[in-house]
Scaffold this active site. Structure first.
Site, PDB file in Angstrom:
ATOM      1  N   ARG A 188      -2.993  43.413  14.307  1.00 33.63           N
ATOM      2  CA  ARG A 188      -3.242  44.862  14.274  1.00 33.63           C
ATOM      3  C   ARG A 188      -2.924  45.422  12.885  1.00 33.63           C
ATOM      4  NH1 ARG A 188      -0.934  48.406  19.096  1.00 33.63           N
ATOM      5  NH2 ARG A 188      -1.928  49.869  17.688  1.00 33.63           N
ATOM      6  N   CYS A 209       3.971  52.864  24.219  1.00 37.16           N
ATOM      7  CA  CYS A 209       3.604  51.647  23.490  1.00 37.16           C
ATOM      8  C   CYS A 209       4.594  50.586  23.938  1.00 37.16           C
ATOM      9  CB  CYS A 209       3.673  51.884  21.987  1.00 37.16           C
ATOM     10  SG  CYS A 209       5.345  52.157  21.458  1.00 37.16           S
ATOM     11  N   ASP A 215       9.512  51.284  10.367  1.00 39.35           N
ATOM     12  CA  ASP A 215       8.573  50.154  10.423  1.00 39.35           C
ATOM     13  C   ASP A 215       9.092  48.930   9.697  1.00 39.35           C
ATOM     14  OD1 ASP A 215       5.528  52.177  10.267  1.00 39.35           O
ATOM     15  OD2 ASP A 215       6.994  51.821  11.849  1.00 39.35           O
ATOM     16  N   LYS A 236      -2.548  50.420   6.455  1.00 36.38           N
ATOM     17  CA  LYS A 236      -3.088  50.654   7.813  1.00 36.38           C
ATOM     18  C   LYS A 236      -2.909  52.121   8.195  1.00 36.38           C
ATOM     19  CE  LYS A 236      -0.451  49.653  11.492  1.00 36.38           C
ATOM     20  NZ  LYS A 236      -0.207  50.734  12.434  1.00 36.38           N
ATOM     21  N   ASN A 237      -1.704  52.652   7.994  1.00 35.09           N
ATOM     22  CA  ASN A 237      -1.414  54.004   8.493  1.00 35.09           C
ATOM     23  C   ASN A 237      -2.023  55.109   7.644  1.00 35.09           C
ATOM     24  OD1 ASN A 237      -0.172  52.744  10.573  1.00 35.09           O
ATOM     25  ND2 ASN A 237       1.918  53.089   9.829  1.00 35.09           N
ATOM     26  N   ARG A 271       5.678  57.575  23.650  1.00 32.69           N
ATOM     27  CA  ARG A 271       5.283  58.097  22.332  1.00 32.69           C
ATOM     28  C   ARG A 271       4.659  59.476  22.580  1.00 32.69           C
ATOM     29  NH1 ARG A 271       4.119  53.791  18.807  1.00 32.69           N
ATOM     30  NH2 ARG A 271       3.730  55.327  17.184  1.00 32.69           N
TER      31      ARG A 271
HETATM   32  C1  EPZ Z   1       3.400  56.858  12.625  1.00 30.89           C
HETATM   33  O1  EPZ Z   1       3.399  56.953  14.036  1.00 30.89           O
HETATM   34  C2  EPZ Z   1       3.059  55.414  12.313  1.00 30.89           C
HETATM   35  N1  EPZ Z   1       1.742  55.095  12.865  1.00 30.89           N
HETATM   36  C3  EPZ Z   1       4.104  54.486  12.919  1.00 30.89           C
HETATM   37  O2  EPZ Z   1       3.789  53.163  12.483  1.00 30.89           O
HETATM   38  C4  EPZ Z   1       5.473  54.861  12.367  1.00 30.89           C
HETATM   39  O3  EPZ Z   1       6.450  54.058  13.002  1.00 30.89           O
HETATM   40  C5  EPZ Z   1       5.752  56.343  12.645  1.00 30.89           C
HETATM   41  O4  EPZ Z   1       4.702  57.150  12.090  1.00 30.89           O
HETATM   42  C6  EPZ Z   1       7.075  56.795  12.042  1.00 30.89           C
HETATM   43  O5  EPZ Z   1       7.045  56.603  10.665  1.00 30.89           O
HETATM   44  C7  EPZ Z   1       0.649  55.552  12.224  1.00 30.89           C
HETATM   45  O6  EPZ Z   1       0.726  56.229  11.218  1.00 30.89           O
HETATM   46  C8  EPZ Z   1      -0.661  55.180  12.833  1.00 30.89           C
HETATM   47  P1  EPZ Z   1       5.711  60.126  14.443  1.00 30.89           P
HETATM   48  P2  EPZ Z   1       3.462  58.415  14.733  1.00 30.89           P
HETATM   49  O7  EPZ Z   1       4.871  61.158  15.094  1.00 30.89           O
HETATM   50  O8  EPZ Z   1       2.718  59.390  13.941  1.00 30.89           O
HETATM   51  C9  EPZ Z   1       8.516  61.884  17.807  1.00 30.89           C
HETATM   52  C10 EPZ Z   1       3.400  50.875  12.695  1.00 30.89           C
HETATM   53  O9  EPZ Z   1       4.166  49.955  13.018  1.00 30.89           O
HETATM   54  N2  EPZ Z   1       7.347  62.690  18.205  1.00 30.89           N
HETATM   55  O10 EPZ Z   1       6.089  60.285  13.006  1.00 30.89           O
HETATM   56  O11 EPZ Z   1       3.120  58.232  16.154  1.00 30.89           O
HETATM   57  C11 EPZ Z   1       8.337  60.409  18.080  1.00 30.89           C
HETATM   58  O12 EPZ Z   1       8.705  60.108  19.414  1.00 30.89           O
HETATM   59  C12 EPZ Z   1       3.438  52.174  13.463  1.00 30.89           C
HETATM   60  O13 EPZ Z   1       2.581  50.832  11.744  1.00 30.89           O
HETATM   61  C13 EPZ Z   1       7.490  63.659  19.181  1.00 30.89           C
HETATM   62  O14 EPZ Z   1       8.577  63.831  19.727  1.00 30.89           O
HETATM   63  O15 EPZ Z   1       5.026  58.711  14.622  1.00 30.89           O
HETATM   64  C14 EPZ Z   1       9.264  59.775  17.085  1.00 30.89           C
HETATM   65  O16 EPZ Z   1      10.587  59.782  17.590  1.00 30.89           O
HETATM   66  C15 EPZ Z   1       4.374  52.128  14.636  1.00 30.89           C
HETATM   67  N3  EPZ Z   1       6.410  64.403  19.548  1.00 30.89           N
HETATM   68  C16 EPZ Z   1       9.199  60.717  15.880  1.00 30.89           C
HETATM   69  O17 EPZ Z   1       8.643  61.933  16.376  1.00 30.89           O
HETATM   70  C17 EPZ Z   1       5.183  64.234  18.964  1.00 30.89           C
HETATM   71  O18 EPZ Z   1       4.233  64.966  19.324  1.00 30.89           O
HETATM   72  C18 EPZ Z   1       8.305  60.215  14.764  1.00 30.89           C
HETATM   73  O19 EPZ Z   1       7.034  59.924  15.310  1.00 30.89           O
HETATM   74  C19 EPZ Z   1       5.040  63.245  17.970  1.00 30.89           C
HETATM   75  C20 EPZ Z   1       6.143  62.491  17.600  1.00 30.89           C
END
Ligand code: EPZ
Length: 420
Positions: free
Chosen positions: A396, A116, A304, A22-23, A121
């Site tokens: 999803r 979410c 995840d 998915k991701n 997020r």
């Molecule tokens: C991706 O989300 C995945 N989703 C998530 O999977 C997964 O949990 C996450 O990466 C972490 O591995 C998709 O790829 C569509 P991040 P993403 O930016 O990109 C902080 C699932 O269940 N952050 O790596 O949104 C954030 O708060 C989903 O399949 C900022 O602070 O995650 C978090 O603490 C849920 N500022 C950390 O970084 C930003 O601008 C990692 O988030 C962006 C992120």
């Protein structure tokens, strides 16, 4: 809204086939905005989120058509450069259109994703990165308004490792004038899949698979085909099902190299694993040994898989702790697992689990994708009947999970219908 009804304690046997990630798909699909033409994205999973991304791209003039597990994408007639709130609120990954739109069309109007199910997020890293590349970023009634004549290569160092920001900024930098260095880039396999796709489209990217990327901007890219990697989280979820329910299952069409943090902990928990090229066989342990985990970025234990691991530890022989360092508030599944008889104490981002001999079936509520998976796993193990409500969360990210589990011998039925 649909619910699942599960009669627990059935042992699992047989083979389960894993779908595309998915991701990965949610990044590969918007990448097609970077060049007009026809694309074939093979091994694209049939998921609610993929359908949401397709609908969003269609509002921009993209056409998508499914041919088996291949998604055909045509981007000749992109004529709209925005991601409306109604799409973004359903799926935060919609923000992935931002980088490609600004890079290729010089403008984008994308709704700010809300929070979410489990909390805020932020997207600050996405916006700061685009600003560093020379885009103007304004906010207008909940929308991000991004503009740029042509993005300019620069050095970007992420304060936090972010999958989404790495993907978005890479998709912007490939068409920038000049070279961009990205430091502290995410190295999740889904990002590697995206970067390799961009290279196939003519992008010049060095350091793929490492936390330091160097992207030489080019004037134009061209369409290409791409194969989506297997979903490591679906595979991990099925492995935990195998460990929890007794029996022996084969998780097929996965990439074991993407799962070493999970497989090593399953072995520590007493499971017997046979790891092949593209499959993992798991024999459940008689007794589940408690194993503490701390989530971290790839190749560490994935956030995840945190909820699923708490389910497994809820029936381990002894105490364990699960700490989520990525999302410190991603524990909506805990009170629901407690309804099934689990003994779990939560302090901030630390779950302390005391394994119990058995779980008892009950009615539980899905709140988000991986929390729902955790409830299914616990229901499969629990004595008696478990009802998991609002399973649209599961749809999803898991393709027909009840059909796959039924093929393994689980007693799980989807009941369509009224508000639960
Ligand atoms: C991706 O989300 C995945 N989703 C998530 O999977 C997964 O949990 C996450 O990466 C972490 O591995 C998709 O790829 C569509 P991040 P993403 O930016 O990109 C902080 C699932 O269940 N952050 O790596 O949104 C954030 O708060 C989903 O399949 C900022 O602070 O995650 C978090 O603490 C849920 N500022 C950390 O970084 C930003 O601008 C990692 O988030 C962006 C992120």
């Amino acid at each position: 809204m649909d619910k699942f009804i599960i009669q627990g304690t059935k042992k699992l046997h047989g083979t389960v086939t894993i779908g595309g990630a998915k991701n990965a798909s949610l990044a590969l699909m918007p990448a097609t905005l970077l060049a007009s033409g026809n694309y074939e994205l093979s091994n694209t999973p049939e998921l609610r989120d993929v359908a949401t991304m397709s609908k969003l791209l269609q509002t921009m003039g993209v056409t998508t058509e499914r041919a088996g597990t291949t998604l055909k994408v045509n981007t000749f007639r992109v004529n709209k450069f925005e991601a409306p709130y109604e799409h973004v609120k359903k799926m935060r990954a919609s923000i992935y259109v931002l980088g490609p739109l600004v890079a290729r069309y010089g403008k984008a109007r994308v709704s700010l994703p809300g929070g979410c199910a489990w909390g805020p997020r932020p997207v600050n890293l996405h916006l700061e990165g685009l600003k560093k590349l020379g885009a103007s970023i304004d906010m207008e009634s909940g929308y991000i308004i991004a503009k740029a004549k042509r993005l300019k290569g620069t050095r970007i160092s992420f304060s936090v490792s972010s999958v989404g920001a790495t993907g978005n900024i890479a998709m912007a930098a490939v068409l920038a004038k000049g070279t961009t260095q990205i430091e502290n880039a995410a190295i999740e396999p889904e990002i590697t899949n995206l970067l390799q796709f961009l290279v196939a489209m003519g992008a010049r990217i060095h350091g793929i698979g490492t936390t330091t990327l160097e992207i030489e901007g080019v004037d134009a890219l061209h369409p290409a085909n791409c194969s989506t990697i297997p979903d490591r989280i679906e595979a991990g979820t099925m492995l935990v099902a195998g460990a929890m329910c007794g029996g022996k299952i084969i998780v097929d069409k996965c990439d074991p190299s993407h799962l070493s943090a999970v497989t090593s902990r399953l072995i520590d928990a007493g499971a017997k694993l046979t790891i092949g090229e593209s499959s993992i066989t798991i024999e459940a342990p008689k007794k589940i040994t408690p194993v503490n985990i701390v989530t971290s970025v790839y190749p560490g234990f994935p956030t995840d898989m945190q909820a699923q691991w708490i389910s497994l530890m809820s029936v381990a022989h002894g105490p364990s702790t699960v700490i989520d360092t990525i999302y410190t508030d991603r524990f909506k599944h805990v009170p629901e697992l407690v309804r099934l008889g689990a003994v779990i104490e939560l302090n901030d981002n630390i779950a302390s689990i005391r394994g119990v001999k058995k779980l008892e079936g009950a009615k539980v509520m899905s709140t988000d994708l991986r929390a729902s998976a955790a409830l299914i796993l616990a229901g499969l193990r629990a004595e008696g009947e478990t009802e998991v409500l609002r399973v649209y969360h599961l749809d999803r990210g898991y393709e027909s999970i009840e059909k796959k589990l039924t093929l393994l011998g689980a007693d799980i039925k989807r009941v369509a219908g009224e508000e639960f």
